[in-house]
Design a protein around this motif. Structure first.
Motif, PDB file in Angstrom:
ATOM      1  N   ASN A  96      -0.437  -6.437  -7.771  1.00  0.00           N
ATOM      2  CA  ASN A  96      -0.904  -6.975  -6.405  1.00  0.00           C
ATOM      3  C   ASN A  96      -1.512  -8.675  -6.927  1.00  0.00           C
ATOM      4  O   ASN A  96      -1.831  -8.903  -8.035  1.00  0.00           O
ATOM      5  CB  ASN A  96      -2.348  -6.448  -5.924  1.00  0.00           C
ATOM      6  CG  ASN A  96      -2.000  -4.810  -5.979  1.00  0.00           C
ATOM      7  OD1 ASN A  96      -1.863  -3.935  -6.932  1.00  0.00           O
ATOM      8  ND2 ASN A  96      -1.933  -4.401  -4.588  1.00  0.00           N
ATOM      9  N   LYS A  97      -1.363  -9.346  -6.040  1.00  0.00           N
ATOM     10  CA  LYS A  97      -1.741 -10.963  -5.823  1.00  0.00           C
ATOM     11  C   LYS A  97      -3.287 -10.577  -5.929  1.00  0.00           C
ATOM     12  O   LYS A  97      -4.056 -10.200  -5.228  1.00  0.00           O
ATOM     13  CB  LYS A  97      -1.462 -11.315  -4.597  1.00  0.00           C
ATOM     14  CG  LYS A  97      -1.736 -12.977  -4.681  1.00  0.00           C
ATOM     15  CD  LYS A  97      -1.331 -13.615  -3.245  1.00  0.00           C
ATOM     16  CE  LYS A  97      -1.901 -15.070  -3.478  1.00  0.00           C
ATOM     17  NZ  LYS A  97      -1.567 -15.733  -1.920  1.00  0.00           N
ATOM     18  N   GLU A 113      -4.856  -8.308  -3.087  1.00  0.00           N
ATOM     19  CA  GLU A 113      -4.195  -8.128  -1.717  1.00  0.00           C
ATOM     20  C   GLU A 113      -3.176  -6.982  -1.958  1.00  0.00           C
ATOM     21  O   GLU A 113      -2.531  -6.718  -2.990  1.00  0.00           O
ATOM     22  CB  GLU A 113      -3.165  -9.440  -1.462  1.00  0.00           C
ATOM     23  CG  GLU A 113      -2.408  -9.354  -0.087  1.00  0.00           C
ATOM     24  CD  GLU A 113      -1.738 -10.590  -0.059  1.00  0.00           C
ATOM     25  OE1 GLU A 113      -0.412 -10.468  -0.254  1.00  0.00           O
ATOM     26  OE2 GLU A 113      -2.213 -11.921   0.484  1.00  0.00           O
ATOM     27  N   SER A 114      -3.255  -6.155  -1.059  1.00  0.00           N
ATOM     28  CA  SER A 114      -2.556  -4.931  -1.017  1.00  0.00           C
ATOM     29  C   SER A 114      -1.809  -4.708   0.344  1.00  0.00           C
ATOM     30  O   SER A 114      -1.938  -5.687   1.515  1.00  0.00           O
ATOM     31  CB  SER A 114      -3.307  -3.861  -0.897  1.00  0.00           C
ATOM     32  OG  SER A 114      -4.444  -3.745   0.049  1.00  0.00           O
ATOM     33  N   GLY A 115      -0.572  -3.875   0.582  1.00  0.00           N
ATOM     34  CA  GLY A 115       0.196  -3.798   1.684  1.00  0.00           C
ATOM     35  C   GLY A 115       1.199  -4.811   1.594  1.00  0.00           C
ATOM     36  O   GLY A 115       1.521  -5.541   0.537  1.00  0.00           O
ATOM     37  N   ASN A 116       1.924  -4.938   3.025  1.00  0.00           N
ATOM     38  CA  ASN A 116       2.904  -5.834   2.961  1.00  0.00           C
ATOM     39  C   ASN A 116       2.703  -7.332   3.516  1.00  0.00           C
ATOM     40  O   ASN A 116       1.333  -7.500   4.126  1.00  0.00           O
ATOM     41  CB  ASN A 116       4.174  -5.360   3.677  1.00  0.00           C
ATOM     42  CG  ASN A 116       4.087  -4.776   4.876  1.00  0.00           C
ATOM     43  OD1 ASN A 116       3.144  -5.489   5.733  1.00  0.00           O
ATOM     44  ND2 ASN A 116       4.368  -3.687   5.177  1.00  0.00           N
ATOM     45  N   GLU A 117       3.478  -8.269   3.643  1.00  0.00           N
ATOM     46  CA  GLU A 117       3.192  -9.350   4.077  1.00  0.00           C
ATOM     47  C   GLU A 117       2.727  -9.423   5.613  1.00  0.00           C
ATOM     48  O   GLU A 117       1.843 -10.013   6.243  1.00  0.00           O
ATOM     49  CB  GLU A 117       4.501 -10.332   4.206  1.00  0.00           C
ATOM     50  CG  GLU A 117       4.830 -10.875   2.675  1.00  0.00           C
ATOM     51  CD  GLU A 117       5.791 -11.814   2.628  1.00  0.00           C
ATOM     52  OE1 GLU A 117       6.523 -12.266   3.881  1.00  0.00           O
ATOM     53  OE2 GLU A 117       6.329 -12.042   1.455  1.00  0.00           O
ATOM     54  N   GLN A 118       3.371  -8.187   6.316  1.00  0.00           N
ATOM     55  CA  GLN A 118       2.919  -8.113   7.823  1.00  0.00           C
ATOM     56  C   GLN A 118       1.421  -7.551   7.870  1.00  0.00           C
ATOM     57  O   GLN A 118       0.935  -7.924   8.861  1.00  0.00           O
ATOM     58  CB  GLN A 118       4.006  -7.414   8.545  1.00  0.00           C
ATOM     59  CG  GLN A 118       5.105  -8.200   9.036  1.00  0.00           C
ATOM     60  CD  GLN A 118       6.265  -8.278   7.450  1.00  0.00           C
ATOM     61  OE1 GLN A 118       5.946  -7.448   6.686  1.00  0.00           O
ATOM     62  NE2 GLN A 118       7.133  -9.093   7.350  1.00  0.00           N
ATOM     63  N   SER A 119       1.288  -6.725   6.908  1.00  0.00           N
ATOM     64  CA  SER A 119      -0.223  -6.256   7.209  1.00  0.00           C
ATOM     65  C   SER A 119      -0.891  -6.225   5.956  1.00  0.00           C
ATOM     66  O   SER A 119      -1.478  -4.999   5.376  1.00  0.00           O
ATOM     67  CB  SER A 119       0.221  -4.693   7.583  1.00  0.00           C
ATOM     68  OG  SER A 119       0.926  -3.801   6.535  1.00  0.00           O
ATOM     69  N   ALA A 120      -0.884  -7.362   5.411  1.00  0.00           N
ATOM     70  CA  ALA A 120      -1.737  -7.476   3.983  1.00  0.00           C
ATOM     71  C   ALA A 120      -3.326  -7.282   4.262  1.00  0.00           C
ATOM     72  O   ALA A 120      -3.716  -7.877   5.353  1.00  0.00           O
ATOM     73  CB  ALA A 120      -1.525  -8.783   3.478  1.00  0.00           C
TER      74      ALA A 120
END
Length: 561
Positions: A96-97, A113-120
């Motif tokens: 993760n970032k 940061e978790s999840g994808n770019e659309q729902s981080a």
């Protein structure tokens, strides 16, 4: 006259120094205040996954371990990759970032940061990785540290890709499992703090110099996180009022110690000593018994624990020179602050006709200490002052005044920008003597006239915090930073403005100043509440109410129209 000391004399002085140091101790609290850290040895390893995994394999005696792979692997060599694949197989890697790291030994919060770019979303990595609310320790192998501070928090080991540092960290980590106490180095007296008064921001000097980011303004008050504090002392050095003070030792204890060292050595050796301030770690390693006999080493947690009041008072009590040993381990912020303070101290000495008796030296200067001591032996001898250390500010001025009397007794002002010393000026045409400035002054440098409308000022107590300037509704106040060497002028209360009180036109009771009534008439005289009765502005509050009530009785329907 130059003093050439032969070997026998040097040995004799070294003996006196040894005896004085052995018989003189800093008075400490029997039970000093401490803070406690508790850890289970849970470690987060950050860096390229290959290096992080190899490091994790060496931490088998620790608690739970997780890896945050934030950089590409460092080598594609097959043998290297095979070793990586078989290392720490039970340790999970996360990709993760990294958002932020906060905390200290036993309490590190790592946000990723978790999840994808659309729902981080932001996640606590410790909860996901080790099912704990926090990590206890962090081992950082990144190319640059993930925490960008000059003094890193306890429990955070930044080794980069330095094998020697990594080996050292691997050896230290197992020792950090359990409960540990650390001194609570500094304390804050909010009563005399100039940071904020009545919702107005003032002094921020301490916030600008903490290399550990342990100081914050919370709810308009200065607070120091004792878990992050390294005891650097920069905050106590920078604080103009003494609101932040070192507690191990206290300012008074350090002054008392220095006074005894200088006095006892001078009496026994018949030679004015040189005080050498150094830190207890890196500086102490450079100090040996072969120091020139006239030098008295004084060890501190960090060299910035001693400030300009300690330097000047040591000189005024009879030391002939002050040396401050700086090493490569000193944080750049501390070095910058030291250079500024030393320059100011020497500018003050130069202004009064004293030699520049204070020097910042480094490791390369150790070999030439004998030459420094020989040079200062030619300087005029200072007759020891008989003043006692009190507050930080008064002790500094007492030392400066004594040193000035020993030199040219000048009455000039050293004018420089951004000094915590200086004067307040008032535009008497604009000032209404509302005394907002008096209510915000943290040191009582500004006071009222008691029974008479007046504004008084004492320069010696002014810290140039700017609170009075910001509090003035008429913008009538300006500040000039300076070091005034005229003792009498600096310690004399000056009246910046005074005027006769304005008496109520109805009962004759003094209740305001003439300038304030004039200002009220200009600002609110046209308001509907007073437009038909402007004379009420010239009445005291009691008479104003009576007049309004009488007016209502004469015409009950007036307020409805």
């Amino acid at each position: 006259m130059s003093i050439n000391l032969n070997n026998d004399t040097q040995v004799e002085l070294q003996g006196v120094r040894q005896q004085v140091l052995a018989n003189t101790k800093v008075i400490q609290n029997l039970i000093p205040p401490t803070v406690s850290y508790t850890t289970e040895g849970n470690v987060l390893v950050i860096g390229p996954e290959d290096l992080a995994r190899l490091a994790a394999a060496r931490l088998s005696n620790m608690g739970k371990i997780a890896i945050l792979a934030n950089e590409s692997i460092t080598s594609q060599d097959e043998e290297h990759l095979e070793r990586v694949m078989s290392a720490a197989e039970d340790v999970e890697s996360f990709y993760n970032k990294l958002i932020e790291i906060k905390g200290f030994l036993g309490q590190f919060q790592v946000k990723v940061e978790s999840g994808n770019e659309q729902s981080a979303t932001t996640t606590d990595l410790s909860l996901a990785a080790i099912r704990k609310a926090h990590f206890d320790l962090i081992l950082d192998l990144s190319q640059s540290p993930c925490i960008n501070l000059e003094m890193l928090p306890p429990g955070y080991f930044y080794v980069g890709q330095d094998e020697a540092k990594l080996d050292d960290a691997i050896n230290q980590l197992p020792e950090l499992i359990g409960e540990f106490d650390k001194p609570r180095y500094v304390k804050v007296n909010s009563e005399i703090c100039a940071h904020n008064r009545n919702g107005i921001d003032g002094c921020n000097r301490c916030l600008n110099f903490c290399p550990a980011d342990a100081i914050q303004s919370i709810n308009k008050m200065i607070e120091i996180d004792p878990y992050l504090c390294h005891g650097a002392g920069s905050c106590t050095n920078a604080c103009p009022t003494g609101a932040i003070s070192y507690d191990l030792p206290t300012p008074q204890a350090l002054h008392s110690y220095l006074h005894k060292l200088v006095t006892r050595f001078s009496e026994q050796a018949q030679v004015a000593p040189v005080i050498l301030f150094h830190d207890e770690a890196n500086g102490a390693a450079l100090i040996g018994d072969d120091l020139p006999g006239a030098i008295i080493p004084v060890a501190m947690e960090e060299i910035t624990v001693a400030s300009i009041d300690h330097w000047m008072s040591s000189l005024a009590w009879g030391a002939r020179q002050i040396l401050v040993l700086n090493t490569a381990a000193t944080a750049p912020t501390l070095t910058q602050m030291l250079k500024g303070e030393l320059q100011l101290a020497n500018d003050i000495l130069n202004e009064m006709g004293q030699p520049q008796r204070i020097s910042l030296i480094d490791e390369s200067s150790i070999a030439s200490l004998a030459d420094l001591v020989a040079t200062s032996s030619d300087w005029p001898v200072i007759v020891p002052g008989e003043f006692a250390a009190t507050t930080k500010r008064n002790t500094l001025y007492a030392a400066i005044d004594h040193l000035n009397e020993q030199a040219d007794s000048v009455d000039s002002c050293l004018t420089q920008s951004n000094l915590p010393y200086g004067i307040v000026s008032v535009n008497t045409d604009s000032c209404t003597l509302c005394l907002s400035c008096v209510s915000t002054c943290p040191t009582q440098a500004l006071t009222d006239g008691g029974d008479k409308p007046a504004l008084n000022f004492l320069e010696q107590d002014c810290v140039q915090c700017g609170l009075c300037e910001k509090a003035c509704p008429e913008n009538a106040i300006s500040l000039t930073s300076q070091m005034n060497l005229d003792k009498q002028a600096r310690q004399t209360i000056k009246t910046l403005k005074q005027e006769d009180p304005f008496e109520c036109i109805r009962c004759g009771t003094p209740f305001a100043t003439k300038s304030m009534i004039k200002r009220m008439q200009e600002v609110i005289g046209g308001h509907s509440a007073f437009s038909a009765n402007t004379e009420r502005l010239q009445m005291c509050s009691d008479c104003r109410v009576k007049d309004m009530f009488e007016d209502f009785l004469q015409d009950p329907e007036k307020q409805l129209r």
